[in-house]
Design a protein around this motif. Structure first.
Motif, short mmCIF file in Angstrom:
data_model
loop_
_atom_site.label_atom_id
_atom_site.label_comp_id
_atom_site.label_asym_id
_atom_site.label_seq_id
_atom_site.Cartn_x
_atom_site.Cartn_y
_atom_site.Cartn_z
N GLU A 134 -10.79 8.70 -3.65
CA GLU A 134 -10.82 8.49 -2.20
C GLU A 134 -10.02 7.25 -1.82
N THR A 135 -10.18 6.18 -2.60
CA THR A 135 -9.42 4.96 -2.32
C THR A 135 -7.93 5.19 -2.53
N GLU A 136 -7.59 5.92 -3.60
CA GLU A 136 -6.18 6.22 -3.85
C GLU A 136 -5.58 7.01 -2.70
N ALA A 137 -6.32 8.00 -2.18
CA ALA A 137 -5.81 8.81 -1.07
C ALA A 137 -5.60 7.95 0.18
N ARG A 138 -6.53 7.04 0.43
CA ARG A 138 -6.41 6.16 1.60
C ARG A 138 -5.18 5.26 1.46
N LEU A 139 -4.95 4.73 0.27
CA LEU A 139 -3.80 3.87 0.04
C LEU A 139 -2.49 4.64 0.14
N LYS A 140 -2.47 5.85 -0.38
CA LYS A 140 -1.26 6.67 -0.27
C LYS A 140 -0.93 6.96 1.18
N GLN A 141 -1.97 7.18 1.97
CA GLN A 141 -1.76 7.46 3.40
C GLN A 141 -1.15 6.25 4.10
N LEU A 142 -1.64 5.05 3.74
CA LEU A 142 -1.14 3.82 4.38
C LEU A 142 0.21 3.40 3.82
N SER A 143 0.44 3.67 2.52
CA SER A 143 1.69 3.28 1.85
C SER A 143 2.05 1.82 2.17
N PRO A 144 1.20 0.87 1.77
CA PRO A 144 1.42 -0.53 2.17
C PRO A 144 2.67 -1.14 1.55
N ASP A 145 3.24 -2.09 2.28
CA ASP A 145 4.36 -2.86 1.73
C ASP A 145 3.87 -3.77 0.61
N VAL A 146 2.67 -4.30 0.80
CA VAL A 146 2.12 -5.21 -0.22
C VAL A 146 0.60 -5.09 -0.25
N ILE A 147 0.04 -5.07 -1.45
CA ILE A 147 -1.40 -5.20 -1.66
C ILE A 147 -1.66 -6.62 -2.11
N VAL A 148 -2.58 -7.28 -1.42
CA VAL A 148 -2.96 -8.66 -1.72
C VAL A 148 -4.33 -8.65 -2.36
N LEU A 149 -4.43 -9.15 -3.58
CA LEU A 149 -5.67 -9.08 -4.35
C LEU A 149 -6.36 -10.43 -4.46
N TRP A 150 -7.69 -10.37 -4.39
CA TRP A 150 -8.55 -11.47 -4.85
C TRP A 150 -9.84 -10.82 -5.33
N THR A 151 -9.77 -10.24 -6.48
CA THR A 151 -10.89 -9.50 -7.05
C THR A 151 -10.71 -9.41 -8.56
#
Length: 260
Positions: free
Chosen positions: A104-121
């Motif tokens: 589900e998270t992968e599908a949401r990210l594919k839909q958004l196709s972000p320029d950058v993912i910013v992590l703090w986890t």
């Protein structure tokens, strides 16, 4: 297009996200990952103590920590930050997930196709999740490649490794704390620990926001490869009550004497 932030729940993480949103207006989604430290970390420590026969030592140091509020309090200085959060919530859409790598998270990210993912986890993103964004960057509270894992600076201080206490901002590649290093900041051990870590964390988070803005703008932010052979990964199972007690007492001595 835009930014997706993947963070642990917490006031500092919320402050980072909101500061990034204020600076860019491009945070399209915040994914808050289920915290694992309080449950998994404790069970790993208990299991390790039982296997090694150190369960009584673990119980003893746990009791000492409960009795010493000063020791518990000073341990928090490694995470201290003054980065302000203007609002009590996130200034962008939020979802909470148990597993950042699920379909589900992968599908949401594919839909958004972000320029950058910013992590703090501390969550480790699989290759298919990393592939949903043009760039993925991470903020690591430790100096890579020498100290990997969630308790990197804690063990660097315990080892009195003054050359390798600080923070790392890096691109993310598959694996644990892997990827080319963009920037590193180092602790000023001449200052008292609470001040030193607060200044380090504030400078690191502000630098992280600046780097995220540059990556978002399409800048090819320079980075250098990190060694895949050097360093050690510090597991939460190693962050025992004994280690917590030793670090707390070490920080209190530093605070009292002015010497690292």
């Amino acid at each position: 297009m835009g930014i997706v932030c993947i963070v642990l729940p917490g006031e500092q993480q919320r402050a980072l996200v909101n500061a990034l949103q204020k600076a860019t207006s491009k945070v399209e989604l915040v994914i808050v990952t289920k915290p694992r430290v309080n449950t998994d970390g404790r069970m790993h420590r208990i299991s390790a103590a039982v296997r090694s026969g150190a369960i009584f030592s673990e119980l003893w140091y746990g009791a000492l920590l409960r009795l010493s509020g000063k020791t518990r309090a000073v341990l928090g200085c490694l995470r201290a930050s003054g980065l302000p959060s203007a609002s009590p919530g996130y200034d962008a859409p939020v979802i909470n997930v148990d597993d950042v790598n699920d379909a589900e998270t992968e599908a949401r990210l594919k839909q958004l196709s972000p320029d950058v993912i910013v992590l703090w986890t501390p969550s480790i993103l699989r290759a298919n999740i990393l592939a949903t964004a043009k760039k993925v960057i991470n903020y690591h509270t430790g100096i890579l490649p020498y100290y990997r894992g969630s308790v990197a600076n804690q063990f660097a201080v315990l080892h009195r490794d003054t050359d390798h206490i600080g923070s790392t901002i890096h691109y993310v590649s598959p694996g644990v704390d892997r990827g080319d290093i963009i920037a590193q900041l180092y602790l000023d051990i001449a200052k008292p620990p609470r001040q030193a870590f607060r200044e380090l964390n504030d400078a690191s988070l502000n630098l992280y926001i600046d780097i995220a803005k540059r990556v978002l703008a399409g800048e090819d932010v320079a980075a250098h490869a990190q060694s895949q052979e050097e360093g050690e990964f510090y597991r939460l199972s190693q962050w025992t009550n004994k280690m917590r007690w030793k670090l707390g007492r070490q920080l209190l001595r530093w605070e009292r004497t002015g010497r690292f």
